[in-house]
Design a protein around this motif. Structure first.
Motif, PDB file in Angstrom:
ATOM      1  N   GLN A 541     -27.966   7.732  11.067  1.00  0.00           N
ATOM      2  CA  GLN A 541     -27.699   9.101  11.484  1.00  0.00           C
ATOM      3  C   GLN A 541     -26.191   9.312  11.559  1.00  0.00           C
ATOM      4  OE1 GLN A 541     -28.458  12.230  11.411  1.00  0.00           O
ATOM      5  NE2 GLN A 541     -30.242  12.017  12.768  1.00  0.00           N
ATOM      6  N   MET A 542     -25.777  10.533  11.208  1.00  0.00           N
ATOM      7  CA  MET A 542     -24.374  10.922  11.301  1.00  0.00           C
ATOM      8  C   MET A 542     -24.263  12.198  12.113  1.00  0.00           C
ATOM      9  SD  MET A 542     -22.510  10.116   7.665  1.00  0.00           S
ATOM     10  CE  MET A 542     -20.927  10.442   8.440  1.00  0.00           C
ATOM     11  N   ALA A 543     -23.075  12.417  12.682  1.00  0.00           N
ATOM     12  CA  ALA A 543     -22.840  13.623  13.467  1.00  0.00           C
ATOM     13  C   ALA A 543     -21.371  14.002  13.366  1.00  0.00           C
ATOM     14  CB  ALA A 543     -23.227  13.405  14.929  1.00  0.00           C
ATOM     15  N   PHE A 544     -21.135  15.336  13.302  1.00  0.00           N
ATOM     16  CA  PHE A 544     -19.786  15.877  13.243  1.00  0.00           C
ATOM     17  C   PHE A 544     -19.667  16.905  14.362  1.00  0.00           C
ATOM     18  CE2 PHE A 544     -21.372  14.816   9.081  1.00  0.00           C
ATOM     19  CZ  PHE A 544     -20.374  14.034   8.512  1.00  0.00           C
ATOM     20  N   GLY A 545     -18.525  16.919  15.029  1.00  0.00           N
ATOM     21  CA  GLY A 545     -18.407  17.879  16.106  1.00  0.00           C
ATOM     22  C   GLY A 545     -16.984  18.125  16.532  1.00  0.00           C
ATOM     23  N   ILE A 546     -16.834  19.177  17.306  1.00  0.00           N
ATOM     24  CA  ILE A 546     -15.552  19.519  17.905  1.00  0.00           C
ATOM     25  C   ILE A 546     -15.853  20.131  19.278  1.00  0.00           C
ATOM     26  CG2 ILE A 546     -15.507  21.778  16.779  1.00  0.00           C
ATOM     27  CD1 ILE A 546     -12.447  21.522  16.746  1.00  0.00           C
ATOM     28  N   ARG A 579     -25.530  17.812  12.710  1.00  0.00           N
ATOM     29  CA  ARG A 579     -26.214  16.542  12.474  1.00  0.00           C
ATOM     30  C   ARG A 579     -27.237  16.758  11.376  1.00  0.00           C
ATOM     31  NH1 ARG A 579     -29.281  15.753  17.066  1.00  0.00           N
ATOM     32  NH2 ARG A 579     -31.050  16.577  15.925  1.00  0.00           N
ATOM     33  N   PRO A 580     -27.073  16.119  10.215  1.00  0.00           N
ATOM     34  CA  PRO A 580     -28.046  16.287   9.131  1.00  0.00           C
ATOM     35  C   PRO A 580     -29.372  15.621   9.479  1.00  0.00           C
ATOM     36  CG  PRO A 580     -26.435  14.621   8.535  1.00  0.00           C
ATOM     37  CD  PRO A 580     -25.970  15.225   9.841  1.00  0.00           C
ATOM     38  N   ASP A 581     -30.435  16.062   8.820  1.00  0.00           N
ATOM     39  CA  ASP A 581     -31.765  15.504   9.053  1.00  0.00           C
ATOM     40  C   ASP A 581     -31.930  14.260   8.200  1.00  0.00           C
ATOM     41  OD1 ASP A 581     -34.310  14.985   9.757  1.00  0.00           O
ATOM     42  OD2 ASP A 581     -35.212  16.752   8.819  1.00  0.00           O
ATOM     43  N   GLY A 615     -35.192  16.510  12.341  1.00  0.00           N
ATOM     44  CA  GLY A 615     -34.621  17.822  12.066  1.00  0.00           C
ATOM     45  C   GLY A 615     -33.112  17.829  12.089  1.00  0.00           C
ATOM     46  N   ALA A 616     -32.569  18.733  11.301  1.00  0.00           N
ATOM     47  CA  ALA A 616     -31.124  18.914  11.270  1.00  0.00           C
ATOM     48  C   ALA A 616     -30.702  19.752  12.470  1.00  0.00           C
ATOM     49  CB  ALA A 616     -30.693  19.567   9.970  1.00  0.00           C
ATOM     50  N   PHE A 617     -29.505  19.500  12.910  1.00  0.00           N
ATOM     51  CA  PHE A 617     -28.973  20.273  14.030  1.00  0.00           C
ATOM     52  C   PHE A 617     -27.581  20.760  13.664  1.00  0.00           C
ATOM     53  CE2 PHE A 617     -26.505  20.873  17.866  1.00  0.00           C
ATOM     54  CZ  PHE A 617     -27.361  21.613  18.672  1.00  0.00           C
ATOM     55  N   SER A 657     -28.077  23.658  24.803  1.00  0.00           N
ATOM     56  CA  SER A 657     -27.620  23.749  23.407  1.00  0.00           C
ATOM     57  C   SER A 657     -28.449  24.787  22.665  1.00  0.00           C
ATOM     58  CB  SER A 657     -27.745  22.385  22.724  1.00  0.00           C
ATOM     59  OG  SER A 657     -29.101  21.973  22.676  1.00  0.00           O
ATOM     60  N   TYR A 658     -27.903  25.184  21.509  1.00  0.00           N
ATOM     61  CA  TYR A 658     -28.624  26.129  20.638  1.00  0.00           C
ATOM     62  C   TYR A 658     -28.431  25.674  19.200  1.00  0.00           C
ATOM     63  CZ  TYR A 658     -30.528  30.438  18.740  1.00  0.00           C
ATOM     64  OH  TYR A 658     -31.317  31.344  18.075  1.00  0.00           O
ATOM     65  N   ASN A 659     -29.580  25.469  18.492  1.00  0.00           N
ATOM     66  CA  ASN A 659     -29.565  24.974  17.115  1.00  0.00           C
ATOM     67  C   ASN A 659     -29.594  26.164  16.150  1.00  0.00           C
ATOM     68  OD1 ASN A 659     -29.763  23.545  14.763  1.00  0.00           O
ATOM     69  ND2 ASN A 659     -31.657  22.459  15.310  1.00  0.00           N
ATOM     70  N   LEU A 660     -28.492  26.379  15.457  1.00  0.00           N
ATOM     71  CA  LEU A 660     -28.392  27.499  14.538  1.00  0.00           C
ATOM     72  C   LEU A 660     -29.185  27.277  13.264  1.00  0.00           C
ATOM     73  CD1 LEU A 660     -24.557  28.172  14.906  1.00  0.00           C
ATOM     74  CD2 LEU A 660     -26.431  29.449  15.970  1.00  0.00           C
ATOM     75  N   LEU A 661     -29.565  26.034  12.975  1.00  0.00           N
ATOM     76  CA  LEU A 661     -30.282  25.730  11.737  1.00  0.00           C
ATOM     77  C   LEU A 661     -31.790  25.681  11.919  1.00  0.00           C
ATOM     78  CD1 LEU A 661     -27.979  22.875  10.314  1.00  0.00           C
ATOM     79  CD2 LEU A 661     -27.871  25.337   9.858  1.00  0.00           C
ATOM     80  N   ALA A 662     -32.278  25.723  13.136  1.00  0.00           N
ATOM     81  CA  ALA A 662     -33.718  25.601  13.388  1.00  0.00           C
ATOM     82  C   ALA A 662     -34.415  26.940  13.175  1.00  0.00           C
ATOM     83  CB  ALA A 662     -33.961  25.104  14.802  1.00  0.00           C
ATOM     84  N   ASP A 663     -35.604  26.860  12.558  1.00  0.00           N
ATOM     85  CA  ASP A 663     -36.383  28.081  12.377  1.00  0.00           C
ATOM     86  C   ASP A 663     -37.242  28.390  13.608  1.00  0.00           C
ATOM     87  OD1 ASP A 663     -38.037  25.966  12.161  1.00  0.00           O
ATOM     88  OD2 ASP A 663     -39.051  26.614  10.318  1.00  0.00           O
TER      89      ASP A 663
END
Length: 887
Positions: A541-546, A579-581, A615-617, A657-663
């Motif tokens: 798993q990978m994650a990018f953030g600021i 965070r990619p799925d 799931g992607a986040f 939190s709020y996931n902008l990519l989730a349906d």
């Protein structure tokens, strides 16, 4: 002859005038007259005396010139005597006696004597000392004799300086913790003495509350005291029951010796002899204590406790207890009259001093044993209800702050479920963040890429599980799980944008698994079957953030008699992350009931290392933390300018939190928390988790929000906790703050020994009562609840745990104190445990009564014993135990 007489007079005057010098006696060739005046035979008349004096002067001068040689006598002493007196000193030359009057004091080697009158006979080398009387005939002062650490006060003292033997009359002295009064005391050597018609006690009053009288007694200094038959007396009243002989250790340090037992009685165990044993002192570093409890029904318990201590190196303590319980079967479900249960407990603690090997450390705290062990302990309600046991063995090594390694072995077990988990071992390795692009000789702030930092953290875990009721090595190996995870964080330190701190980050994580778990619906058995596949499996798993953080302050002034300022600090945080799925391929759907309902599981659920979420986040994380405090005038300050701060709420806030990519289900759970200390006495911590989405009747999450503003519903609470504790106490009699004093603990005791001392104090509160504080009260309340999935996947159920505990005492009078402690199970509305005590302060003695009417065992204990440790075994003890459980 006249010059000799004159010399004698001068010598006497010297002793009378200067009574503070060193005296050494010699055998002279010329002897002095028996009287301190000039002999009559030398006084014919005045004319003859003048004539003779002239002749005698010549003769004497010639004689002195030939015989003025001093020879040391055989009966002289081998060291100087320092002496002093406030009145006078008298030398009787003919009998070679020397007397000191008025607060006389002499010192010879390690001997020191003080008295109103001291007489020294040089021929016999006997020293005698006497006291003085006042005008009414009462003793004004008594002679004191000091040798080493032994100090005695007597009516009269006779001491032979050649043989170190002496005799005293009506002597009072202290040896260790024992105070002795002997009508006649004979000292036969520097270390041994015999006493006749003696009274000994541990009470330090002039008129002791209690004492033991004996006709004969021998005392060996710093070793032991041995007496013949001794009879106690209380307040001067003799008791008809005594002891046939007494042996009292007087060692200054730890020594091997016998440990006296205590008697008890129990319905389940029978009559008992508890605590009988022996203490072995091998050397200054190692000792061993053995104890045993023996019961008339055939049960027993053996305990071995060994301590190994080397200052500035390490301390280690090993405790092994073996129980073979044979209990009366009162349940009626078995034909056997007795039920036998075998159990054990191992406690090992070890800590190494950090100065022994800088950069490395080793510590251990092991508590491992049978799950039934705590339930079978008598008169220990705290340990009876201790259902969790855990252990840890840790080794760490640091490489100059750049790398660090830790190896841990852990254990935990639940005495209710009897499940034991072993983690053998857990290895953690970390690389402290370093900056690969940073120059060694950097000038200025440097380039932005020079602030890129890279770190590493990894760990390997292994776990074994088994039930102690069905222990089997093959089954235990079948439960073996292992896993590993590696995390590489990349950070970038950016300068602050005014009040806002910006911190970008990138992380890569990889996890290794030794097994995969699959769940499949068994249509025949109508249940979910679980299968395990062992091997080597990986997930990444990978994650990018600021992240952005800041602090906002606000104040509000209350208009009142005393100006009060409320200060509110807000610490908002905002983060953007992606965070990619990468874990979708590890998830699958499985039917869980006969209706065809399906749930989604991960292959790595239930493993020692959890699986990644599906799931992607790509969303926002947000939260707010708050601090509320008040500033007001300090009334204790005379100037009126000083202020003091009071924290109203130590911290409260939430995060989500709020996931902008989730349906669907884009909004994350809300975690609320709060902590505060009210009035510096009431501690409050609370927290809860709120799911913003609704659920179906079977517990499935629905896509609709569980929000209803009219009903003030803002989600569904899934778990929560609340803890409140407080303690009150009155002001102490000596004017201190009134806080209950901590139990004194030896700093060289191991953590396990310290814990055992605290447990003993809690189990016997009557023996650790502070009469200086009139009353104390402690209360605590805890509540925990959670919504968990039912085992048959048919929905959720709420599990609640709530309890109240209390502890307190108060003084009925200055010498009587009453107290108690207990716990209440609020959920079941049942008092789980209650213990009460009453104690009587008797100066050098103590009376304690401990009663446990409610608990795993019902018991009472009455003990009367001296406070002194040397006579602690001379106690009157009565105890009984009754069982509420059926084994």
């Amino acid at each position: 002859m006249l010059p000799i007489v004159a010399c004698g007079y001068l010598l006497i005057l010297t002793f009378l005038k200067e009574a503070n010098a060193s005296a050494v006696f010699y055998q002279q060739t010329v002897r002095f007259a028996a009287k301190d005046t000039i002999p009559v035979k030398n006084l014919k008349d005045s004319s003859t005396r003048k004539k003779d004096s002239l002749v005698q002067k010549k003769t004497t001068d010639s004689l002195v010139a030939k015989t003025d040689t001093l020879r040391i006598s055989k009966d002289s002493i081998d060291a100087p005597i320092n002496y002093s007196a406030t009145d006078s000193g008298v030398l009787i030359i003919d009998t070679r006696e020397f007397l000191l009057y008025g607060k006389a004091k002499t010192t010879y080697k390690d001997l020191q004597m003080e008295a109103a009158t001291i007489r020294y006979d040089q021929q016999s080398q006997m020293v005698k000392a006497y006291g003085s009387l006042d005008t009414s005939g009462n003793p004004l002062s008594k002679p004191q004799f000091i040798q080493g650490e032994l100090k005695s006060v007597s009516d009269s003292i006779s001491y032979d300086m050649r043989t170190n033997k002496g005799r005293t009359v009506n002597t009072f002295f202290q040896e260790g913790e024992i105070y002795v009064n002997a009508q006649v005391l004979k000292k036969i050597s520097a270390d041994e003495a015999f006493a006749s018609k003696a009274r000994f006690t541990t009470c330090n009053l002039d008129t002791p509350h209690f004492a033991f009288r004996t006709s004969r007694m021998k005392i060996i200094n710093n070793k032991m005291g041995i007496s013949s038959a001794a009879f106690p007396e209380f307040e001067g009243v003799p008791m008809p029951i005594g002891i046939p002989f007494g042996i009292f250790p007087l060692y200054k340090g730890p020594q091997s010796g016998f440990i006296a037992p205590a008697f008890t009685a129990s319905e389940d165990f029978g009559l008992g002899l508890e605590g009988i044993g022996y203490y072995f002192m091998f050397n200054n570093y190692l000792d061993l204590t053995t104890r045993a409890n023996l019961y008339s029904y055939g049960g027993y318990m053996v305990n071995f406790n060994s301590r190994f201590l080397k200052r500035y190196k390490f301390t280690s303590n090993l405790n092994l207890t073996i129980q073979n319980s044979r209990l009366l079967n009162r349940s009626g479900f078995s034909k056997d009259e007795f039920t036998r249960t075998r159990s054990f407990m191992i406690n090992w603690s070890h800590s190494r001093d950090s100065r022994a090997r800088p950069g490395t450390s080793f510590s251990a705290n092991v508590n491992f044993g049978s799950t039934r062990f705590n339930q079978l302990l008598l008169n220990n309600p705290y340990q009876n209800f201790q259902n969790q046991l855990s252990s840890s063995i840790n080794y760490t090594k640091d490489w100059r702050g750049k790398y660090n390694l830790s190896v841990n072995a852990n254990h935990n077990q639940n005495n209710n479920t009897r499940l034991v988990n072993l983690n053998l071992p857990t290895v953690n390795f970390n690389v402290v963040t370093f900056y690969p692009f940073q120059k060694k000789d950097q000038v200025g702030s440097g380039k932005w890429y020079e602030k890129i930092g890279i770190g590493y953290s990894g760990n390997i875990q292994n776990q074994l599980s088994f039930y102690d009721t069905a222990f089997n090595i093959r089954r235990m190996l079948d439960t073996l799980q292992w896993g590993a995870q590696h995390n590489i964080p990349i950070t970038l330190s950016l300068p602050s944008l005014g009040p806002i701190t910006v911190a970008p980050s990138v992380s890569f994580e990889e996890r290794w698994y030794g097994q995969r778990i699959f769940r499949n619906w068994n249509n025949t058995a109508k249940k979910v079957d679980t299968s395990i596949q062992r091997g080597f499996y990986t997930a990444r798993q990978m994650a990018f953030g600021i992240s952005l953080n800041t602090r906002v302050f606000g104040t509000y002034t209350l208009k009142s008699k005393d100006t009060k300022i409320i200060r509110h600090e807000v610490r908002p945080s905002l983060s953007l992350s992606y965070r990619p799925d990468m874990a979708a391929k590890y998830f699958y759907d499985t039917q869980v009931d006969s209706t065809g309902r399906k749930l989604r599981f991960s292959q790595f659920d239930g493993g020692i290392i959890p699986g990644f979420s599906e799931g992607a986040f790509g969303g926002i994380g947000f939260g707010i933390d708050n601090l509320l405090e008040m500033k007001l005038k300090d009334k204790s300050d005379s100037s009126g300018k000083a202020t003091r701060k009071i924290k109203l709420i130590d911290g409260f806030g939430f995060n989500s939190s709020y996931n902008l990519l989730a349906d669907s289900f884009a909004l994350g759970n809300f975690n609320f928390y709060a902590r505060s200390t009210l009035f510096n006495t009431i501690n409050i911590t609370a927290g809860m988790n709120i799911d913003p989405y609704d659920v179906s009747a079977k517990g499935d999450r629905l896509k609709q929000l569980a929000v209803d503003f009219k009903k003030l519903r803002f989600g569904r609470i899934t778990s929560g906790n609340l803890a409140i504790s407080t303690s009150f106490s009155s002001k102490s009699k000596d004017g201190s703050d009134g806080k209950e004093k901590d139990i004194p603990i030896d700093p060289f005791m191991t953590p396990d020994e310290q814990q055992r001392q605290l447990q003993f104090a809690r189990a016997n509160p009557a023996e650790f009562t502070d009469f200086n504080i009139p009353w104390t009260l402690s209360l605590s309340y805890s509540l925990n609840f959670s919504r968990v999935l039912k085992p048959d996947y048919s929905g959720f159920e709420t599990q609640t745990f709530s309890s109240v505990s209390f502890n307190g005492d108060f003084s009925l009078t200055e010498k009587w104190k009453l107290g108690g402690t207990g716990g209440l199970d609020v959920k079941n509305r049942k008092l789980e445990q209650l213990s009460m005590f009453i104690t009587r302060e008797m100066h050098c003695w103590q009376l304690s009564i401990n009663v446990t009417p409610i608990g795993l065992y019902r018991s009472f204990n009455i003990t009367i014993n001296p406070k002194s440790g040397i006579l602690r075994d001379l106690r009157i003890n009565r105890s009984r135990t009754f069982s509420n459980s059926r084994f």
